[in-house]
Scaffold this motif. Sequence first.
Motif, PDB file in Angstrom:
ATOM      1  N   SER A 127       0.994  -1.306   0.096  1.00  0.00           N
ATOM      2  CA  SER A 127       0.025   0.128  -0.107  1.00  0.00           C
ATOM      3  C   SER A 127       0.886   1.335   0.096  1.00  0.00           C
ATOM      4  CB  SER A 127      -1.056   0.081   1.405  1.00  0.00           C
ATOM      5  OG  SER A 127      -1.925   1.087   1.117  1.00  0.00           O
ATOM      6  N   ASP A 128       0.261   2.438  -0.091  1.00  0.00           N
ATOM      7  CA  ASP A 128       1.211   3.534  -0.081  1.00  0.00           C
ATOM      8  C   ASP A 128       0.443   4.627   0.869  1.00  0.00           C
ATOM      9  OD1 ASP A 128      -1.045   4.187  -1.875  1.00  0.00           O
ATOM     10  OD2 ASP A 128       0.307   5.450  -2.804  1.00  0.00           O
ATOM     11  N   VAL A 129       0.916   5.941   0.653  1.00  0.00           N
ATOM     12  CA  VAL A 129       0.301   7.083   1.404  1.00  0.00           C
ATOM     13  C   VAL A 129       0.104   8.280   0.450  1.00  0.00           C
ATOM     14  CG1 VAL A 129       0.767   6.231   3.651  1.00  0.00           C
ATOM     15  CG2 VAL A 129       2.638   7.690   2.662  1.00  0.00           C
ATOM     16  N   GLY A 130       0.440   8.095  -0.557  1.00  0.00           N
ATOM     17  CA  GLY A 130       0.873   9.251  -1.652  1.00  0.00           C
ATOM     18  C   GLY A 130      -0.487   9.964  -1.941  1.00  0.00           C
ATOM     19  N   SER A 131       0.064  11.204  -2.326  1.00  0.00           N
ATOM     20  CA  SER A 131      -1.219  12.363  -2.536  1.00  0.00           C
ATOM     21  C   SER A 131      -1.447  12.131  -4.035  1.00  0.00           C
ATOM     22  CB  SER A 131      -0.624  13.631  -2.296  1.00  0.00           C
ATOM     23  OG  SER A 131      -0.384  13.781  -0.787  1.00  0.00           O
ATOM     24  N   VAL A 132      -1.029  11.363  -4.997  1.00  0.00           N
ATOM     25  CA  VAL A 132      -1.289  11.168  -6.093  1.00  0.00           C
ATOM     26  C   VAL A 132      -1.745   9.826  -6.635  1.00  0.00           C
ATOM     27  CG1 VAL A 132      -0.584  11.528  -8.570  1.00  0.00           C
ATOM     28  CG2 VAL A 132      -0.014  13.035  -6.980  1.00  0.00           C
ATOM     29  N   LYS A 133      -2.726   9.531  -7.195  1.00  0.00           N
ATOM     30  CA  LYS A 133      -3.014   8.167  -7.604  1.00  0.00           C
ATOM     31  C   LYS A 133      -3.129   7.791  -9.041  1.00  0.00           C
ATOM     32  CE  LYS A 133      -3.324   6.688  -3.306  1.00  0.00           C
ATOM     33  NZ  LYS A 133      -2.131   7.495  -2.980  1.00  0.00           N
ATOM     34  N   GLY A 134      -4.294   7.694  -9.676  1.00  0.00           N
ATOM     35  CA  GLY A 134      -4.395   7.964 -11.000  1.00  0.00           C
ATOM     36  C   GLY A 134      -3.226   6.754 -11.629  1.00  0.00           C
ATOM     37  N   ALA A 135      -2.313   7.262 -12.392  1.00  0.00           N
ATOM     38  CA  ALA A 135      -1.515   6.235 -13.371  1.00  0.00           C
ATOM     39  C   ALA A 135      -0.764   5.338 -12.448  1.00  0.00           C
ATOM     40  CB  ALA A 135      -0.755   7.059 -14.352  1.00  0.00           C
ATOM     41  N   LEU A 136      -0.205   5.953 -11.016  1.00  0.00           N
ATOM     42  CA  LEU A 136       0.719   5.413 -10.201  1.00  0.00           C
ATOM     43  C   LEU A 136      -0.122   4.102  -9.576  1.00  0.00           C
ATOM     44  CD1 LEU A 136       2.146   8.500  -8.111  1.00  0.00           C
ATOM     45  CD2 LEU A 136       3.419   6.689  -9.345  1.00  0.00           C
ATOM     46  N   VAL A 137      -1.303   4.152  -9.429  1.00  0.00           N
ATOM     47  CA  VAL A 137      -1.982   3.095  -9.005  1.00  0.00           C
ATOM     48  C   VAL A 137      -1.957   1.780 -10.034  1.00  0.00           C
ATOM     49  CG1 VAL A 137      -4.085   1.945  -8.290  1.00  0.00           C
ATOM     50  CG2 VAL A 137      -3.620   4.165  -7.224  1.00  0.00           C
ATOM     51  N   VAL A 181       0.220 -11.230  -5.138  1.00  0.00           N
ATOM     52  CA  VAL A 181       0.446  -9.931  -4.419  1.00  0.00           C
ATOM     53  C   VAL A 181      -0.320  -9.000  -4.750  1.00  0.00           C
ATOM     54  CG1 VAL A 181       2.362  -8.120  -3.569  1.00  0.00           C
ATOM     55  CG2 VAL A 181       3.051 -10.694  -3.983  1.00  0.00           C
ATOM     56  N   HIS A 182      -0.859  -8.123  -3.589  1.00  0.00           N
ATOM     57  CA  HIS A 182      -1.906  -7.152  -4.063  1.00  0.00           C
ATOM     58  C   HIS A 182      -1.518  -5.843  -3.671  1.00  0.00           C
ATOM     59  CE1 HIS A 182      -3.972 -11.088  -3.937  1.00  0.00           C
ATOM     60  NE2 HIS A 182      -3.862 -11.282  -2.760  1.00  0.00           N
ATOM     61  N   PHE A 183      -2.003  -4.799  -4.411  1.00  0.00           N
ATOM     62  CA  PHE A 183      -1.878  -3.444  -4.389  1.00  0.00           C
ATOM     63  C   PHE A 183      -2.949  -2.794  -4.072  1.00  0.00           C
ATOM     64  CE2 PHE A 183      -1.583   1.000  -5.281  1.00  0.00           C
ATOM     65  CZ  PHE A 183      -0.350   1.310  -4.710  1.00  0.00           C
ATOM     66  N   VAL A 184      -3.010  -2.034  -2.865  1.00  0.00           N
ATOM     67  CA  VAL A 184      -4.328  -1.134  -2.533  1.00  0.00           C
ATOM     68  C   VAL A 184      -3.843   0.240  -2.228  1.00  0.00           C
ATOM     69  CG1 VAL A 184      -6.066  -0.609  -0.659  1.00  0.00           C
ATOM     70  CG2 VAL A 184      -5.066  -3.011  -1.290  1.00  0.00           C
ATOM     71  N   GLY A 185      -4.317   1.170  -3.090  1.00  0.00           N
ATOM     72  CA  GLY A 185      -3.847   2.599  -3.023  1.00  0.00           C
ATOM     73  C   GLY A 185      -4.633   3.361  -1.652  1.00  0.00           C
TER      74      GLY A 185
END
Length: 297
Positions: A96-106, A117-121
């Motif tokens: 996971s992350d704590v970033g202030s931008v998501k969109g294409a980064l996710v 392995v799972h990603f959760v923005g």
Amino acid sequence: MPVHFKQVAIIGVGLIGGSLGMILRRKALADHVVGIGRRVENLKTAVALGAIDRYVADPQEGVREADLVVLATPVDTYERHLQEWAHCLAPGSIVSDVGSVKGALVERAEAAMPAAVHFVGAHPIAGKEKTGVAAGTDQLFKGARCILTPTKRTNSTALERVKQLWEEAGSIILTMDPHLHDQILGAVSHLPHVAAFALMNALSELRDQALPSLDLAGHSGGGLRDTTRIAASSPEMWRDIFLWNRENVVAYIDRYTRALEELRQLIKTGDAAGIEKALERAKGEREKLASSTVRRS
């Protein structure tokens, strides 16, 4: 029963990552919290403050046994980090992350995940002008919103575990499409930071070129301090936010520029009624904002 992790690896133990580590340890939400970062002195401080149990220099070592990895570095570093250690993650683990931008980064983070392995923005909307783990606190996220940005690819169990983690941190959880997140945050967060940074630069140029005796600190009142408070934020972090959300940020700068020009013309032409109308509109919007903030708290 509260969510629990065996080992959490925090990449970037600053204000946000360090505060999350304090919560994980003090609420016993993880058996072990490992810190990974660039500056050894900051990591030593993180251990002393109870934000992490230990730190490692090798990210691959730090994430290998982790069932949760939290990216708390500038958003422009995400892809480099994932390329370096994602292949070390065990099946079933969560990033996971704590970033202030998501969109294409996710989307890119999801594409970088190994099988199972799972990603959760995630974006906890909390912070201070001060950075670093020394400014951290286990109360940082209490009552603050945390936006989760699931996609069609998001694993429902992983999403629920991340949701429970931020609820344990005291956050109010919202879910939102990653691209909608960037549109909204671009307007209510990224544009105000642009304005604050630009205003400070304009005042600096005014002092240096036209009024060399101008003492910004000595002659300013609460208005300047309130308006530009967020200009003390991390330049590295905000550089990356502006670049990764550039389409929205540039469009909103254009709208802000037009609003400035409209007010400039009213002032230039001496249109008292027009100025008052524009200011009354702004005042009304600000009062709505203040009222909404009071209701949420």
